[in-house]
Design a protein around this motif. Sequence first.
Motif, short mmCIF file in Angstrom:
data_model
loop_
_atom_site.label_atom_id
_atom_site.label_comp_id
_atom_site.label_asym_id
_atom_site.label_seq_id
_atom_site.Cartn_x
_atom_site.Cartn_y
_atom_site.Cartn_z
N GLU A 74 -7.61 -0.29 -14.36
CA GLU A 74 -7.86 1.00 -13.56
C GLU A 74 -6.75 1.01 -12.44
OE1 GLU A 74 -11.86 -0.20 -14.97
OE2 GLU A 74 -9.80 -0.98 -14.85
N LYS A 75 -6.64 -0.23 -12.05
CA LYS A 75 -5.63 -0.30 -10.64
C LYS A 75 -4.55 0.32 -11.22
CE LYS A 75 -8.29 -3.64 -8.36
NZ LYS A 75 -8.37 -5.16 -8.15
N ALA A 76 -3.77 -0.24 -12.64
CA ALA A 76 -2.42 0.15 -12.88
C ALA A 76 -2.42 1.66 -13.12
CB ALA A 76 -2.27 -0.38 -14.37
N LEU A 77 -3.48 2.31 -13.82
CA LEU A 77 -3.75 3.84 -13.88
C LEU A 77 -3.59 4.40 -12.66
CD1 LEU A 77 -6.48 4.24 -16.59
CD2 LEU A 77 -4.18 4.51 -16.91
N LYS A 78 -4.09 4.07 -11.69
CA LYS A 78 -4.31 4.41 -10.33
C LYS A 78 -2.68 4.72 -9.54
CE LYS A 78 -7.27 5.58 -6.87
NZ LYS A 78 -8.43 6.18 -6.91
N ILE A 79 -2.19 3.51 -10.03
CA ILE A 79 -0.62 3.64 -9.20
C ILE A 79 0.52 3.95 -10.06
CG2 ILE A 79 -1.19 1.98 -7.43
CD1 ILE A 79 0.45 0.50 -10.07
N GLY A 80 0.25 4.60 -11.37
CA GLY A 80 1.37 4.80 -12.16
C GLY A 80 1.31 4.73 -13.68
N ALA A 81 0.45 3.95 -14.11
CA ALA A 81 0.25 4.06 -15.49
C ALA A 81 -0.38 5.49 -16.08
CB ALA A 81 -0.56 2.99 -16.10
N GLY B 85 5.51 -0.60 -21.92
CA GLY B 85 4.15 -1.58 -21.89
C GLY B 85 4.63 -2.67 -21.37
N MET B 86 4.29 -3.44 -20.26
CA MET B 86 4.54 -4.61 -19.55
C MET B 86 3.44 -5.15 -19.08
SD MET B 86 7.30 -3.48 -16.69
CE MET B 86 6.95 -2.16 -15.46
N GLY B 87 3.23 -6.51 -18.90
CA GLY B 87 1.93 -7.05 -18.43
C GLY B 87 2.41 -8.46 -17.83
N PRO B 88 1.44 -8.79 -17.16
CA PRO B 88 1.51 -10.21 -16.75
C PRO B 88 1.66 -11.35 -17.82
CG PRO B 88 -0.94 -9.78 -16.41
CD PRO B 88 0.02 -8.43 -16.96
N LEU C 81 2.19 -8.60 -8.91
CA LEU C 81 3.69 -8.35 -9.09
C LEU C 81 3.80 -7.23 -10.40
CD1 LEU C 81 6.62 -8.79 -8.43
CD2 LEU C 81 6.45 -10.81 -9.85
N THR C 82 2.80 -7.43 -11.24
CA THR C 82 3.01 -6.38 -12.26
C THR C 82 2.52 -4.88 -11.93
OG1 THR C 82 2.28 -8.35 -13.93
CG2 THR C 82 1.85 -6.00 -14.54
N LEU C 83 1.71 -4.91 -10.93
CA LEU C 83 1.33 -3.49 -10.37
C LEU C 83 2.63 -2.91 -9.70
CD1 LEU C 83 -2.41 -3.96 -8.92
CD2 LEU C 83 -1.74 -3.09 -11.13
N ARG C 84 3.25 -3.87 -8.92
CA ARG C 84 4.39 -3.53 -8.24
C ARG C 84 5.45 -3.03 -9.27
NH1 ARG C 84 2.87 -7.55 -4.93
NH2 ARG C 84 4.45 -9.14 -5.58
N MET C 85 5.76 -3.87 -10.46
CA MET C 85 6.66 -3.28 -11.15
C MET C 85 6.38 -2.08 -11.85
SD MET C 85 9.19 -5.70 -12.20
CE MET C 85 9.50 -5.52 -14.13
N LYS D 291 0.81 -1.28 -0.03
CA LYS D 291 0.07 -0.08 0.16
C LYS D 291 0.89 1.21 -0.07
CE LYS D 291 -4.15 -1.59 2.35
NZ LYS D 291 -4.52 -1.64 3.72
N ALA D 292 1.73 1.16 0.82
CA ALA D 292 2.98 2.45 1.02
C ALA D 292 3.49 2.51 -0.57
CB ALA D 292 3.79 2.42 2.07
N LEU D 293 3.80 1.63 -0.87
CA LEU D 293 4.59 1.72 -2.51
C LEU D 293 3.75 2.30 -3.49
CD1 LEU D 293 6.65 0.93 -4.74
CD2 LEU D 293 5.66 -1.29 -4.73
N PHE D 294 2.44 1.78 -3.44
CA PHE D 294 1.01 2.47 -4.33
C PHE D 294 1.21 3.93 -4.13
CE2 PHE D 294 -0.43 -2.05 -5.29
CZ PHE D 294 0.63 -2.41 -6.10
N LYS D 295 0.97 3.89 -2.77
CA LYS D 295 0.73 5.46 -2.54
C LYS D 295 1.88 6.36 -2.91
CE LYS D 295 -0.32 8.36 1.70
NZ LYS D 295 0.82 9.25 1.85
N ARG D 296 3.13 5.91 -2.85
CA ARG D 296 4.36 6.64 -3.38
C ARG D 296 4.32 7.01 -4.82
NH1 ARG D 296 7.37 10.69 -3.39
NH2 ARG D 296 9.42 10.61 -3.87
N SER D 297 4.18 5.67 -5.40
CA SER D 297 4.13 5.95 -7.11
C SER D 297 2.89 6.65 -7.44
CB SER D 297 4.05 4.54 -7.56
OG SER D 297 2.75 3.70 -7.26
N HIS D 298 1.76 6.65 -6.69
CA HIS D 298 0.48 7.54 -7.11
C HIS D 298 1.33 8.90 -7.07
CE1 HIS D 298 -3.46 9.14 -7.46
NE2 HIS D 298 -3.40 9.46 -6.53
#
Length: 360
Positions: A291-298, A231-234, A259-263, A31-38
């Motif tokens: 949407e989850k990818a857009l939220k955290i960095g895409a 462009g990277m995906g699972p 893991l893709t989201l964390r990447m 969660k902290a990682l995703f907050k930071r990347s956002h």
Amino acid sequence: MNISFNTLLQKENFTKDDIVRLLKASGEQEKALFKRSHEVKLEHIGNKVYFRGLVEFSNICKKDCLYCGIRATNKEVNRYDIANDQILKAAKFAHEHKYGSIVLQAGERSDPAFVSRISQLLRDIKKISNNELGITISLGEQSAETYQKWFDAGAHRYLLRIESSNAELYNKIHPNNEEHSHATRLKCLQSLQDIGYQTGTGVMIGLPFQTYDDLANDLLFMKKFDIDMVGMGPFIEHDQTPLYQYKDQLMSLNERFRLTLRMIAVLRIMMKDINIAAATALQAIDPLGREKALKIGANIIMPNITPTQERANYLLYQNKPCIDEGADDCTNCMEARINMADGEIGYGQWGDSLHYKSRH
């Protein structure tokens, strides 16, 4: 001594060990990682999301990659090649709906007829859109001369996935012959950058034989290469491919998804102003994957505008989403998805990589 996870997130440069630690994050740390990347995304590129209307115009391919459903020796595939007027119709649709850009993608070919056909298509797309549509192409390994021809004809972004920066792993997922060479792939990426394309690459996440070290090295490779877009995906297995035999050794689909989201999140922190696509394969695992990818960095999304009757035949992996929707359905659906991810659509804009602009 190990620094705290939150201190790690504030570092300017990550080591390989740092990246591995971030990629293994779970629970509160994730969660902290995703907050930071956002936060990094909002600070450096804002909340705009750019459309790239995707036209997968042919599944005829000379390559035989061991993971791919449209590999040359797969006899089960219904091969197709969409006529130029249909491709131009899709481009017109993208232009009229203010997509800003399109992506032309197909199986790999490099015969002279194909090369000149693409040059003509690029010129025609520029013409029918009054030069207003941005064009990304993803047509595999070509000679520098071909890349230059296509650049001169109007393409300005090129996506060529490295698939893995580890040559040994690359060789395990491709046939062992001259047609499939890691060195050639690297040389092609260098040519694209030298010619002046916004150069994109990417990897598959959760491949058989892949380690966390491999993935960390992939991200370090992208940074060192100074890539403009990713462009990277699972990795999603396909039962008509040789790699399918390793399906029981893979992480679960959900683990590959996380893991893709964390990447994506780690890459956004490492390369703050590049373009990162929310891959369609994410949605094959989780209905809200993109949407989850857009939220955290895409910040790039690729609605599929391939004529519907052919979509089901462009299956690089199985359970691909949206193969039975028309282009209009896709647009409406994308708008809703981006709103859900608190994004704003950059209508009619190319949405070029800010990183590319700062490099030039």
